[in-house]
Design a protein around this motif. Structure first.
Motif, PDB file in Angstrom:
ATOM      1  N   GLN A  48       0.829  -1.195   0.000  1.00  0.00           N
ATOM      2  CA  GLN A  48       0.000   0.000   0.000  1.00  0.00           C
ATOM      3  C   GLN A  48       0.870   1.254   0.000  1.00  0.00           C
ATOM      4  N   VAL A  49       0.468   2.223  -0.826  1.00  0.00           N
ATOM      5  CA  VAL A  49       1.189   3.490  -0.958  1.00  0.00           C
ATOM      6  C   VAL A  49       0.184   4.647  -0.878  1.00  0.00           C
ATOM      7  N   PRO A  50       0.409   5.607   0.046  1.00  0.00           N
ATOM      8  CA  PRO A  50       1.402   5.565   1.116  1.00  0.00           C
ATOM      9  C   PRO A  50       1.021   4.541   2.174  1.00  0.00           C
ATOM     10  N   ALA A  51       2.007   4.020   2.878  1.00  0.00           N
ATOM     11  CA  ALA A  51       1.743   3.018   3.904  1.00  0.00           C
ATOM     12  C   ALA A  51       0.976   3.645   5.066  1.00  0.00           C
ATOM     13  N   PRO A  52      -0.013   2.954   5.606  1.00  0.00           N
ATOM     14  CA  PRO A  52      -0.733   3.474   6.773  1.00  0.00           C
ATOM     15  C   PRO A  52       0.237   3.776   7.915  1.00  0.00           C
ATOM     16  N   GLY A  53       0.170   4.991   8.426  1.00  0.00           N
ATOM     17  CA  GLY A  53       1.054   5.396   9.510  1.00  0.00           C
ATOM     18  C   GLY A  53       2.300   6.134   9.057  1.00  0.00           C
ATOM     19  N   ASP A  54       2.629   6.029   7.776  1.00  0.00           N
ATOM     20  CA  ASP A  54       3.820   6.720   7.259  1.00  0.00           C
ATOM     21  C   ASP A  54       3.455   8.162   6.931  1.00  0.00           C
ATOM     22  N   THR A  55       3.300   8.969   7.954  1.00  0.00           N
ATOM     23  CA  THR A  55       2.818  10.340   7.780  1.00  0.00           C
ATOM     24  C   THR A  55       3.769  11.188   6.947  1.00  0.00           C
ATOM     25  N   LYS A  56       5.055  10.836   6.902  1.00  0.00           N
ATOM     26  CA  LYS A  56       6.010  11.606   6.111  1.00  0.00           C
ATOM     27  C   LYS A  56       5.707  11.519   4.613  1.00  0.00           C
ATOM     28  N   HIS A  57       4.984  10.477   4.223  1.00  0.00           N
ATOM     29  CA  HIS A  57       4.650  10.302   2.811  1.00  0.00           C
ATOM     30  C   HIS A  57       3.158  10.469   2.545  1.00  0.00           C
ATOM     31  N   TYR A  58       2.446  11.076   3.468  1.00  0.00           N
ATOM     32  CA  TYR A  58       1.041  11.388   3.202  1.00  0.00           C
ATOM     33  C   TYR A  58       0.953  12.554   2.230  1.00  0.00           C
ATOM     34  N   TYR A  59      -0.189  12.668   1.594  1.00  0.00           N
ATOM     35  CA  TYR A  59      -0.391  13.749   0.627  1.00  0.00           C
ATOM     36  C   TYR A  59      -0.353  15.120   1.300  1.00  0.00           C
ATOM     37  N   GLN A  60       0.295  16.078   0.619  1.00  0.00           N
ATOM     38  CA  GLN A  60       0.241  17.492   0.984  1.00  0.00           C
ATOM     39  C   GLN A  60       0.097  18.305  -0.300  1.00  0.00           C
ATOM     40  N   ASP A  61      -0.683  19.375  -0.244  1.00  0.00           N
ATOM     41  CA  ASP A  61      -0.715  20.286  -1.377  1.00  0.00           C
ATOM     42  C   ASP A  61       0.684  20.824  -1.631  1.00  0.00           C
ATOM     43  N   THR A 270     -17.924  19.620 -16.122  1.00  0.00           N
ATOM     44  CA  THR A 270     -16.561  19.758 -16.628  1.00  0.00           C
ATOM     45  C   THR A 270     -15.574  19.226 -15.596  1.00  0.00           C
ATOM     46  N   TRP A 271     -14.301  19.180 -15.991  1.00  0.00           N
ATOM     47  CA  TRP A 271     -13.277  18.610 -15.112  1.00  0.00           C
ATOM     48  C   TRP A 271     -12.284  19.687 -14.684  1.00  0.00           C
ATOM     49  N   GLY A 272     -12.114  19.812 -13.365  1.00  0.00           N
ATOM     50  CA  GLY A 272     -11.127  20.715 -12.802  1.00  0.00           C
ATOM     51  C   GLY A 272      -9.922  19.944 -12.303  1.00  0.00           C
ATOM     52  N   HIS A 273      -9.045  20.633 -11.598  1.00  0.00           N
ATOM     53  CA  HIS A 273      -7.777  20.013 -11.208  1.00  0.00           C
ATOM     54  C   HIS A 273      -7.445  20.259  -9.744  1.00  0.00           C
ATOM     55  N   VAL A 274      -7.003  19.219  -9.062  1.00  0.00           N
ATOM     56  CA  VAL A 274      -6.460  19.290  -7.712  1.00  0.00           C
ATOM     57  C   VAL A 274      -5.120  18.570  -7.728  1.00  0.00           C
ATOM     58  N   GLY A 275      -4.471  18.475  -6.581  1.00  0.00           N
ATOM     59  CA  GLY A 275      -3.178  17.808  -6.530  1.00  0.00           C
ATOM     60  C   GLY A 275      -3.274  16.324  -6.865  1.00  0.00           C
ATOM     61  N   GLU A 276      -2.284  15.834  -7.616  1.00  0.00           N
ATOM     62  CA  GLU A 276      -2.262  14.436  -8.032  1.00  0.00           C
ATOM     63  C   GLU A 276      -1.897  13.532  -6.854  1.00  0.00           C
ATOM     64  N   ARG A 277      -2.540  12.370  -6.802  1.00  0.00           N
ATOM     65  CA  ARG A 277      -2.282  11.407  -5.727  1.00  0.00           C
ATOM     66  C   ARG A 277      -2.879  10.052  -6.113  1.00  0.00           C
ATOM     67  N   PRO A 278      -2.438   8.966  -5.464  1.00  0.00           N
ATOM     68  CA  PRO A 278      -3.115   7.685  -5.667  1.00  0.00           C
ATOM     69  C   PRO A 278      -4.482   7.721  -4.998  1.00  0.00           C
ATOM     70  N   PRO A 279      -5.425   6.911  -5.469  1.00  0.00           N
ATOM     71  CA  PRO A 279      -6.716   6.827  -4.793  1.00  0.00           C
ATOM     72  C   PRO A 279      -6.560   6.122  -3.441  1.00  0.00           C
ATOM     73  N   PRO A 280      -7.560   6.193  -2.578  1.00  0.00           N
ATOM     74  CA  PRO A 280      -7.467   5.526  -1.266  1.00  0.00           C
ATOM     75  C   PRO A 280      -7.208   4.027  -1.396  1.00  0.00           C
ATOM     76  N   ASN A 281      -6.455   3.505  -0.430  1.00  0.00           N
ATOM     77  CA  ASN A 281      -6.165   2.064  -0.355  1.00  0.00           C
ATOM     78  C   ASN A 281      -5.511   1.556  -1.635  1.00  0.00           C
ATOM     79  N   TRP A 282      -4.635   2.371  -2.207  1.00  0.00           N
ATOM     80  CA  TRP A 282      -3.965   1.988  -3.454  1.00  0.00           C
ATOM     81  C   TRP A 282      -2.738   1.139  -3.161  1.00  0.00           C
ATOM     82  N   HIS A 283      -2.586   0.057  -3.907  1.00  0.00           N
ATOM     83  CA  HIS A 283      -1.428  -0.832  -3.788  1.00  0.00           C
ATOM     84  C   HIS A 283      -0.698  -0.882  -5.134  1.00  0.00           C
TER      85      HIS A 283
END
Length: 397
Positions: A48-61, A270-283
């Protein structure tokens, strides 16, 4: 820094963004085992990415002034701290991030990183902007090695006929997300799979690449489509090879692809844009993605809808008389890698070496490639008549 006085005034404010290193890896959260040392990880994916608990690799704007560019995959890495969150990254960060997040194998991570560097990075500092020009940050004091435009620079790594970015001539911005193009890509996916569950798979990407080319031939009077544009086909393989979650049977569905592209549907449809990231529970992938997967994907996507390499000059088309004969057929995507893949891998390495010779400081860049990539490609016994394949050979050339 040497050469500073000759740089455009607008670029002297680049130091307002201070480089921050990528978040370190730990034994508690090893991902696929790659460290910030430029070496191979374990290749054991399905994590899983980011790993649960690995706050250093959690999403940030992205922080104010951060660099982001046309590549959703790199933007995702920076938004999660696998690359420096300011978007000014290094060779070792990129090689580790590609392995740990997308589970590409070591040779592929090196090749993809080197392709970025030979076009847009600095071989002395071993730094590169994943967005626009940041020469004053990526260069070293006293070792100004030329102006490297970053991944957003048009005509190098970034080219016309992108999936979701405008051609440069049309708007002057070929790196920002275009929601209209994403909607077109989605519509193609609906037509090749189903409206209720659109898949951004091989069939969708092959057809959409063809549609984008045909559209650009009409809409961009200064379209430039050389053989180098095959890189865009390689980028398209990531949608069905690297982005799908192994926890969802590697399905390139809308939830997954829209998340990696930062695409959000607005109330008006229409489609707008936010920061790129994996979806929840992504492996990530269970089996590492190889260079054969990428180069074979390029072959198969191009073979599905072959296109003429050329340029529009004021709206009139001129063929470049370049020919590309795929070594495989469209069914390649369903086949296992074969011995013939060595020629594809060597072709990728040869392109890296030849491009390095055209860098602002070719000696430094070529030596950088030989040092980092040479050992990785040595087992393939590639032969490039006229090109040195060792540091000693470079010194004597």
């Amino acid at each position: 820094m040497a050469g500073l006085g000759s740089l455009p005034t607008a670029r002297r404010g680049q130091n307002a963004v201070l480089r921050r290193a990528a978040a370190p890896y730990s034994d508690q959260y090893p991902y696929t085992g790659a460290k910030l040392d430029g070496k191979a990880g374990t290749g054991k994916g399905g994590v899983q990415v980011p790993a649960p608990g690995d706050t250093k690799h959690y999403y940030q704007d992205p922080p104010p002034g951060a660099y982001r560019g046309p590549c959703p995959g790199l933007n995702t890495l920076a938004n999660h701290g696998f690359l420096s969150r300011d978007g000014i990254t290094t060779y070792t960060e990129m090689v580790a991030g590609l392995q740990n997040v997308y589970n590409v194998d070591f040779a592929t991570a090196v090749a993809l990183t080197m392709l970025g560097f030979v076009f847009d990075g600095d071989p002395i500092s071993e730094m590169i902007s994943i967005g626009g020009d940041a020469t004053l940050i990526t260069g070293q004091d006293g070792n100004f090695t030329g102006e490297y435009g970053g991944v957003s620079k048009h005509g190098t790594f970034e080219l016309d006929v992108s999936l979701t970015r405008n051609d440069f001539y049309l708007t002057g911005d070929s790196h920002s997300f275009n929601g209209t193009l994403f909607a077109m890509m989605l519509e193609t996916a609906k037509n090749t799979s189903s409206a209720s569950n659109p898949l951004f798979d091989f069939n969708a990407m092959a057809l959409y690449r063809s549609q984008q080319y045909d559209r650009a031939r009409v809409e961009n009077p200064w379209l430039y489509f050389p053989e180098l544009a095959l890189h865009n086909y390689g980028a398209a393989t990531f949608l069905y090879e690297a982005f799908p979650s192994s926890a969802k049977n590697n399905t390139p569905d809308l939830e997954t692809i829209s998340s990696f592209f930062g695409a959000v549907q607005l109330e008006d449809g229409t489609w707008g844009h936010v920061g790129e990231r994996p979806p929840p529970n992504w492996h990530n992938r269970v089996v590492p993605m190889t260079l054969a997967d990428v180069t074979g994907g390029i072959d198969a996507l191009y073979a599905a809808y072959p296109k003429d390499f050329g340029a529009n000059l004021g709206g009139e088309w001129f063929s470049l008389n370049q020919t590309y004969t795929p070594s495989t057929n469209p069914s390649r995507k369903r086949q296992a890698p074969s011995a013939g893949d060595d020629s594809l891998v060597c072709g990728a390495y040869g392109e890296i070496l030849e491009t390095a010779l055209a860098a602002p400081q070719p000696y430094a860049m070529y030596g950088f490639v030989l040092e980092k990539a040479g050992p990785v490609f040595a087992p393939y016994n590639c032969s490039f008549p006229g090109l040195p394949t060792s540091i000693a050979g470079l010194a004597n050339s």
